[in-house]
Write a protein that holds these residues in place. Structure first.
Motif, mmCIF file in Angstrom:
data_model
loop_
_atom_site.group_PDB
_atom_site.id
_atom_site.type_symbol
_atom_site.label_atom_id
_atom_site.label_comp_id
_atom_site.label_asym_id
_atom_site.label_seq_id
_atom_site.Cartn_x
_atom_site.Cartn_y
_atom_site.Cartn_z
ATOM 1 N N GLU A 296 0.531 -9.753 -7.431
ATOM 2 C CA GLU A 296 -0.423 -9.326 -7.290
ATOM 3 C C GLU A 296 -1.357 -7.552 -7.487
ATOM 4 O OE1 GLU A 296 -1.950 -13.782 -6.797
ATOM 5 O OE2 GLU A 296 -1.322 -13.002 -5.265
ATOM 6 N N ILE A 297 -0.420 -7.764 -6.918
ATOM 7 C CA ILE A 297 -1.190 -6.079 -6.767
ATOM 8 C C ILE A 297 -0.972 -5.462 -7.887
ATOM 9 C CG2 ILE A 297 -0.644 -4.327 -4.370
ATOM 10 C CD1 ILE A 297 0.222 -6.190 -2.270
ATOM 11 N N PHE A 298 0.440 -5.245 -7.767
ATOM 12 C CA PHE A 298 0.462 -4.335 -8.702
ATOM 13 C C PHE A 298 0.404 -4.365 -10.152
ATOM 14 C CE2 PHE A 298 4.320 -4.784 -13.056
ATOM 15 C CZ PHE A 298 4.270 -3.151 -12.428
ATOM 16 N N LYS A 299 -0.202 -5.791 -10.613
ATOM 17 C CA LYS A 299 -1.727 -5.515 -11.672
ATOM 18 C C LYS A 299 -2.160 -3.875 -11.630
ATOM 19 C CE LYS A 299 -0.810 -9.967 -12.254
ATOM 20 N NZ LYS A 299 -1.308 -11.609 -11.795
ATOM 21 N N HIS A 300 -2.864 -3.831 -10.070
ATOM 22 C CA HIS A 300 -4.258 -3.532 -10.526
ATOM 23 C C HIS A 300 -3.459 -1.576 -9.700
ATOM 24 C CE1 HIS A 300 -6.634 -6.838 -9.981
ATOM 25 N NE2 HIS A 300 -6.027 -7.220 -9.252
ATOM 26 N N LYS B 294 4.856 9.434 -6.829
ATOM 27 C CA LYS B 294 4.005 10.181 -5.593
ATOM 28 C C LYS B 294 3.838 9.573 -4.361
ATOM 29 C CE LYS B 294 0.973 12.269 -9.805
ATOM 30 N NZ LYS B 294 -0.192 11.987 -10.866
ATOM 31 N N CYS B 295 3.822 8.018 -4.581
ATOM 32 C CA CYS B 295 2.849 7.698 -2.649
ATOM 33 C C CYS B 295 4.395 7.813 -2.489
ATOM 34 C CB CYS B 295 2.853 6.354 -3.651
ATOM 35 S SG CYS B 295 4.160 5.548 -4.149
ATOM 36 N N GLY B 296 5.773 8.519 -2.943
ATOM 37 C CA GLY B 296 7.301 8.386 -2.193
ATOM 38 C C GLY B 296 8.138 7.210 -2.690
ATOM 39 N N HIS B 297 7.313 6.424 -3.005
ATOM 40 C CA HIS B 297 8.146 5.102 -3.825
ATOM 41 C C HIS B 297 9.153 4.910 -5.294
ATOM 42 C CE1 HIS B 297 7.034 2.674 -0.160
ATOM 43 N NE2 HIS B 297 5.911 3.418 -0.166
ATOM 44 N N PRO B 298 10.122 5.144 -5.584
ATOM 45 C CA PRO B 298 10.883 4.696 -6.839
ATOM 46 C C PRO B 298 9.717 4.110 -8.193
ATOM 47 C CG PRO B 298 11.460 3.284 -5.764
ATOM 48 C CD PRO B 298 10.802 3.913 -4.723
ATOM 49 N N THR B 299 9.214 3.452 -7.992
ATOM 50 C CA THR B 299 7.955 2.494 -8.689
ATOM 51 C C THR B 299 6.807 1.892 -8.435
ATOM 52 O OG1 THR B 299 9.043 0.367 -8.634
ATOM 53 C CG2 THR B 299 10.641 1.596 -10.017
ATOM 54 N N CYS B 300 5.997 1.969 -9.476
ATOM 55 C CA CYS B 300 4.922 1.197 -8.921
ATOM 56 C C CYS B 300 4.999 -0.171 -7.847
ATOM 57 C CB CYS B 300 3.811 1.079 -9.671
ATOM 58 S SG CYS B 300 3.178 2.375 -10.579
ATOM 59 N N ALA C 123 8.146 -1.195 -6.859
ATOM 60 C CA ALA C 123 8.724 -1.726 -5.194
ATOM 61 C C ALA C 123 7.380 -1.041 -4.163
ATOM 62 C CB ALA C 123 8.931 0.193 -5.179
ATOM 63 N N PHE C 124 6.110 -0.192 -4.508
ATOM 64 C CA PHE C 124 5.026 -0.313 -3.799
ATOM 65 C C PHE C 124 4.208 -0.821 -3.775
ATOM 66 C CE2 PHE C 124 0.981 2.504 -3.738
ATOM 67 C CZ PHE C 124 0.884 2.810 -2.731
ATOM 68 N N ALA C 125 4.109 -2.223 -4.672
ATOM 69 C CA ALA C 125 3.451 -2.902 -4.272
ATOM 70 C C ALA C 125 3.933 -3.697 -3.340
ATOM 71 C CB ALA C 125 3.162 -4.012 -6.176
ATOM 72 N N MET C 126 5.422 -4.168 -3.274
ATOM 73 C CA MET C 126 5.945 -4.871 -3.035
ATOM 74 C C MET C 126 5.729 -4.939 -1.003
ATOM 75 S SD MET C 126 7.256 -7.424 -3.405
ATOM 76 C CE MET C 126 7.817 -8.201 -5.733
ATOM 77 N N LYS C 127 5.911 -2.709 -0.597
ATOM 78 C CA LYS C 127 5.584 -2.086 0.520
ATOM 79 C C LYS C 127 3.921 -2.542 0.972
ATOM 80 C CE LYS C 127 9.006 -0.278 0.899
ATOM 81 N NZ LYS C 127 9.950 -1.139 2.805
ATOM 82 N N LEU C 128 2.686 -2.278 0.112
ATOM 83 C CA LEU C 128 1.781 -2.353 0.398
ATOM 84 C C LEU C 128 1.430 -4.688 0.483
ATOM 85 C CD1 LEU C 128 -0.195 -1.301 -2.446
ATOM 86 C CD2 LEU C 128 -0.140 -0.899 -0.894
ATOM 87 N N ALA C 129 2.000 -5.634 -0.102
ATOM 88 C CA ALA C 129 2.510 -7.077 -0.156
ATOM 89 C C ALA C 129 2.609 -7.414 1.861
ATOM 90 C CB ALA C 129 2.924 -7.413 -0.761
ATOM 91 N N ALA C 130 3.703 -6.446 2.062
ATOM 92 C CA ALA C 130 4.283 -6.468 3.055
ATOM 93 C C ALA C 130 3.388 -5.406 4.482
ATOM 94 C CB ALA C 130 5.828 -5.783 3.022
ATOM 95 N N LYS C 131 2.105 -5.211 4.317
ATOM 96 C CA LYS C 131 1.747 -4.284 5.045
ATOM 97 C C LYS C 131 2.629 -3.081 5.589
ATOM 98 C CE LYS C 131 -1.295 -7.706 5.580
ATOM 99 N NZ LYS C 131 -2.389 -7.840 4.687
#
Lengths: 446, 313
Positions: free
Chosen positions: A7-11, A19-25, A27-35
């Motif tokens: 759900e986060i990925f969609k946004h 640029k966020c330091g993660h290989p894909t958006c 992957a970054f979304a998953m990190k966001l979800a896991a706080k």
């Protein structure tokens, strides 16, 4: 409500720019979800995304900070009903009430009690967190006099100003406006005036109403008046009402995202008898109260309550650890037995308790195995012959005893041969498998 | 926005168990919701508070405790009567003297004392072995037979001896206390083993293994919460037995209940501290769902009863 990674990925921009330091958006979304990451790391996030994700990232129960500086305390911000689901994050505040009528000597005594309340328990420094000045039995001048005593006596300790009279609160807050106190309380009668004082002084504001329906309405009203940092009091004082009200409030906030009740809870656990007060305050600690006001803070009472709070707010997924050390149990001498166990707090407490029960003074060497129990540490390769040998040599255990005999837990009997090789000159004795057999074992040797 | 009270739907219920007989019989269990949530369930029975007595004098108990018990401690029958007079709902007789490291008393001696204590009180009796799994089988068999018809709770059945202890309870119409080691699955496993040997699950009282405030209390607390959730929300019949917490034995061996004022000035006075330690431990276990408590200090038991009254409303 928290959003899932997808759900986060969609946004997100879906550019995989790294640029966020993660290989894909994703992957970054998953990190966001896991706080485990913050949206700030994404330079291209749209304002819409920030708004949506920001709201979802906001905890269902707002967190509020009382006071400023190194004694400031954060409460609220909880996300679960039961500690085993995740953990309870921000330990409740214990505050002692000082009445306006107690201005002078009585207040001075309580202030001194707060000043000297710090204890060290399993490596944490615990103390009475805050002081609640109440207008009971006094006028605005006396109220202000107590506030002044507190500000002068224990600068930095967060304040709760308790009065339903806005003029009294104003007299008090004039003396601590820069210290982010909590004002208690806005009621149906004084909400506008209290909200104005809170806004002018950037203070948090408690909302009091009798019962959950009235509290819901008043909480919405005060928020609409422009105060964000609220604390709630439904008037629950009896143990049954505390458990019922606080459970409903927590459940409504966490499971239903019901915003009017999504704030920390304050309660007054005052009782005539101090042990009764401790027992009631304990229920507040376990069942979702974030600020608990007590009428007295004797050292024995705080030891019990702070220990309970530490127990309840421990992270269930991170074992409590005791410091690596060679502990003296009883009046141990140089010829007393030397035992070893791991630093999982339960292992330590149980072994120590049984050694104490045996009444045989002993040395208990507690080795840092990252908080694992004996068998788990052994299985994980953290309680091996070479590591134990290294610990015994480096810990200075040899200096405490004149003999060279080490008693190891029965469950790791298999280590005895290898240990004798690694610790030349030492005799390795295999102790019992279970701690409850230690008294028999130690007495038989004594 | 109006508040709609978010209620859980519980499909399970805790079994009710009666102990003792006559006017002073005690029934525990029966809860249909998480502890004390009266807005979504019923709690027909209040948690029962048992005071502990032993078949030997409490010589190795801390001074604060010995003082509270006074001369009654020298004789198990007097001690049990003292507990009854102190307002206990039940007496828990721990046959500590049978332990090989204690007086190594014979099962016959233990049985005699159990029968005498049972005869001297009219509140229900719980009979506990010394915790020596092997010796307890003989001791509890004899004690269960000697108190036949008194509808006692007998224990503790543990993994090593549950067959014999459960058989003794079954043969003499007693209820059974089954203890596992601080683990939801082990607790369930033991209940399954007991029912597989034909023991009625509605006669089991579960002991999840207690701990003292400050000494692993959070483990017991969370194991109990998880047991209750499984019993009520998942309707797991093997988790629906009432829970007993044996707290006195844990509380009165920690430093906080023994260290004199002079040794630990930052801990405050010993008398109040020790009393608070057992009372707060009790409060935590009651909040987590205990149906029955085994306590040692009459003053702390009174505090536990006070908070139970407040919680029952």
């Amino acid at each position: 409500m928290a959003l899932s990674g997808v759900e986060i990925f969609k946004h997100l921009p879906k550019t995989n720019c790294k640029k966020c330091g993660h290989p894909t958006c994703l992957a970054f979304a998953m990190k966001l979800a896991a706080k485990q990451a913050s949206l700030d790391a994404c330079p291209d996030a749209s304002d819409d995304a920030k708004k949506i994700l920001g709201e979802s990232a906001a905890p269902p129960i707002r967190d509020i900070t009382l006071g400023t500086g190194d004694k400031a305390v954060k409460v609220g911000g909880e996300i679960c009903m039961f500690r085993h689901e995740k953990k309870f994050f921000n330990p409740n505040v214990f505050a002692v009430a000082i009445k306006a009528s107690e201005a002078g000597d009585v207040a001075a005594k309580k202030i001194e009690a707060v000043k000297t309340s710090e204890i060290d328990r399993v490596g944490q420094k615990l103390r009475v967190d805050a002081i609640a000045v109440t207008d009971e039995g006094g006028d605005a001048a006396k109220f202000a006099a107590v506030v002044k005593q507190v500000v002068d006596g224990v600068p930095g300790v967060p304040l709760i100003l308790v009065s339903k009279n806005p003029a009294t609160i104003e007299a008090g807050i004039a003396l601590c406006a820069d210290k982010k106190p909590l004002i208690y309380a806005a009621t149906a009668e004084n909400a506008e005036a209290m909200a104005n004082i809170a806004k002018e002084n950037k203070a948090s504001l408690a909302v009091f109403a009798d019962g959950l329906d009235a509290l819901t309405a008043l909480s919405e009203k005060v928020k609409a008046l422009g105060v964000e940092d609220l604390v709630l009091d439904s008037g629950a004082r009896k143990a049954k009402d505390m458990i019922e009200h606080f459970t409903i409030m927590r459940r409504a906030a966490i499971k239903k995202n019901f915003k009017p009740l999504g704030y920390p809870i304050i309660t007054f656990a005052t009782r005539d008898n101090s042990v009764s007060e401790a027992v009631t305050a304990a229920i507040g600690t376990m069942k979702y109260a974030s600020i608990i006001v007590l009428s007295s803070v004797e050292k024995w009472k705080m030891l019990a309550l702070l220990s309970l709070r530490q127990n309840i707010y421990t992270d269930p997924q991170v074992p409590m650890q005791v410091a690596q050390n060679v502990y003296k149990v009883g009046d141990a001498k140089e010829n007393s037995p030397l035992l070893i166990t791991t630093n999982f707090s339960l292992s330590y407490f149980i072994v120590r308790g049984e050694v104490e029960n045996s009444k045989v003074p002993s040395w208990l060497a507690v080795m840092d195995n990252e908080g694992l129990s004996v068998l788990t540490a052994w299985a994980a390769g953290k309680f091996t012959a070479s590591k134990i040998a290294q610990f015994i040599t480096e810990s200075g255990a040899e200096k405490n005893v004149s003999h060279k005999e080490l008693i190891i837990p029965g469950y790791v009997a298999v280590l005895s041969g290898a240990l004798e090789e690694k610790l030349p000159g030492w005799k390795i004795t295999v102790g019992p498998r279970e701690a409850n057999q230690l008294p028999t074992f130690l007495k038989a040797r004594a | 926005m109006a508040l709609v009270i978010p209620k859980e739907t519980y499909s399970g219920k805790i079994y009710s168990i009666q102990l003792g007989s006559g006017a002073k019989a005690v029934t525990i269990g029966g809860a249909s919701a998480l502890p004390f949530l009266g807005f979504e369930g019923t709690f027909p029975n209040r948690p029962a508070v048992a005071l502990e007595v032993m078949d030997i004098a409490p010589d190795d108990w801390p001074e604060t405790l010995k003082k509270a018990i006074g001369s009654a401690g020298s004789n198990p029958v007097q001690w049990a009567k003292f507990c009854q007079q102190s307002g206990a709902d039940m007496v828990a007789l721990r046959l500590m003297g049978t332990h090989p490291d204690q007086k190594n008393k014979s099962p016959e001696e233990a049985a005699k004392i159990a029968a005498e204590v049972a005869a001297a009180i009219d509140i229900p009796l719980m009979i506990l072995g010394s915790g020596h799994a092997e010796k307890d089988t003989q001791v509890l068999q004899a004690a269960a037979a000697a108190t036949r018809g008194k509808n006692c709770a007998i224990g503790k059945a543990v993994e090593e001896n549950y067959k014999t202890v459960a058989a003794a309870a079954m043969a003499n119409d007693h209820k059974l206390i089954a203890m596992s080691q601080l683990d939801v699955n082990l607790a369930k496993q033991l209940n399954i083993l007991l029912t597989q040997m034909g023991f009625d699950k509605e006669r089991i009282i579960m002991d999840p293994m207690s701990s003292a405030l400050g000494y692993g209390l959070e483990y017991t607390y969370s194991v109990m919460e998880r047991i209750r959730l499984a019993a009520l929300l998942q309707n797991d019949p093997m988790m629906q037995t009432p829970i007993v917490c044996d707290i006195g034995a844990n509380v009165w061996k920690v430093k906080e209940t023994m260290a004199p004022d002079a040794e630990m000035p930052e801990w405050g006075g010993l008398e109040d501290r020790a009393l608070a330690w057992e009372s707060v431990t009790a409060s935590a276990m009651i909040t987590a769902g205990a149906d029955m408590l085994i306590m040692r200090h009459p003053g702390a038991a009174a505090k536990a009863k006070e908070v139970i009254s407040e919680l029952m409303g």
